[in-house]
Design a protein around this motif. Sequence first.
Motif, mmCIF file in Angstrom:
data_model
loop_
_atom_site.group_PDB
_atom_site.id
_atom_site.type_symbol
_atom_site.label_atom_id
_atom_site.label_comp_id
_atom_site.label_asym_id
_atom_site.label_seq_id
_atom_site.Cartn_x
_atom_site.Cartn_y
_atom_site.Cartn_z
ATOM 1 N N ARG A 36 0.822 -1.217 0.000
ATOM 2 C CA ARG A 36 0.000 0.000 0.000
ATOM 3 C C ARG A 36 0.859 1.272 0.000
ATOM 4 O O ARG A 36 0.719 2.148 0.857
ATOM 5 C CB ARG A 36 -0.956 0.000 1.196
ATOM 6 N N THR A 69 2.301 4.902 -0.906
ATOM 7 C CA THR A 69 1.671 6.197 -1.174
ATOM 8 C C THR A 69 2.762 7.203 -1.537
ATOM 9 O O THR A 69 3.945 6.960 -1.284
ATOM 10 C CB THR A 69 0.912 6.708 0.060
ATOM 11 N N MET A 84 -5.104 7.547 -2.865
ATOM 12 C CA MET A 84 -3.929 8.260 -2.396
ATOM 13 C C MET A 84 -4.137 9.762 -2.544
ATOM 14 O O MET A 84 -4.726 10.213 -3.519
ATOM 15 C CB MET A 84 -2.695 7.814 -3.183
#
Length: 212
Positions: free
Chosen positions: A116, A118, A209
Motif C-alpha cells: 500500500r 503512497t 492516495m
Amino acid sequence: MPRGRYLRHDPADGTPLGEERFQCAPGPTGWRYVSRLDDPAGRPAETVDLTLDHLGRPIRLELGAGDWRVRGAALDGVTWVRLAATGGEGTEGNTAARAFTGASPAFLVATAHLLRLTPAEPTARVRLVALTPPVLAPRTHDETWTLLGTETHATDSGPLTVRAYQVDDQQTGERGTVHLAGDVVLAAPGIELAELDSPPSAGMPAPAMTEE
C-alpha cells in the motif's frame, strides 16, 4: 469480476511460456485470484488459487506446476507444504516472510496490495517466499518496491488509475517496472495483458492516495 488473459514469456530472452487465463475479484475476506497457464502447445502448465485478507496477507494459496503442488498461508510468517502431484508425504516449511511470490501476475497485485505505497511513503522493502515453476522450490528473498507515480486515463467505463512501480530484487540486482490498474497487471517483465473483458476492480491494489 475481471476475467482475461495474460501472455507470459521469459523476461530474459522473450521465449513464450504460454497464456494465463484468469479471473479475480474482491470479496468478503479481501481478494481472490484463480488462473490456469497453458504452455505454447496448449498443455496445462500451472494453476493458481490465491486468497488475500483485507490487509493483503495470503490466507490461502494453492499453486500447481509440473509434478509439484504447494499449499500455503500467512501463519507465524508464512507457512507452506510442498508435495508431489502424485501424492505422498509433503515437505513443510516456515519462515519469517510476509507473503509469497512467483511467476503469475497474481503475486504482483498481491504484493502491491500488501505494501500500500503512497506518495508520502513511496518505498518499502519486503521479504517474500518465491515459488517458481516448474518445481516450486521455495526461496526466500527480499524485494524493494518504489511507487514511481500514478496516471488517470479516461475510458468508456470511467476513469482508470494506473500505478507504476519499480521492483528491485535485493539478491540478484534485477530491476523491473510494473504497471497496475486496480487488480490487473497491465505490463511487467515477462507479462503482457492480452485480453480483459471488464474493468479492473476498484480499490485494488492500494487505497485512494492523496498528496500531502
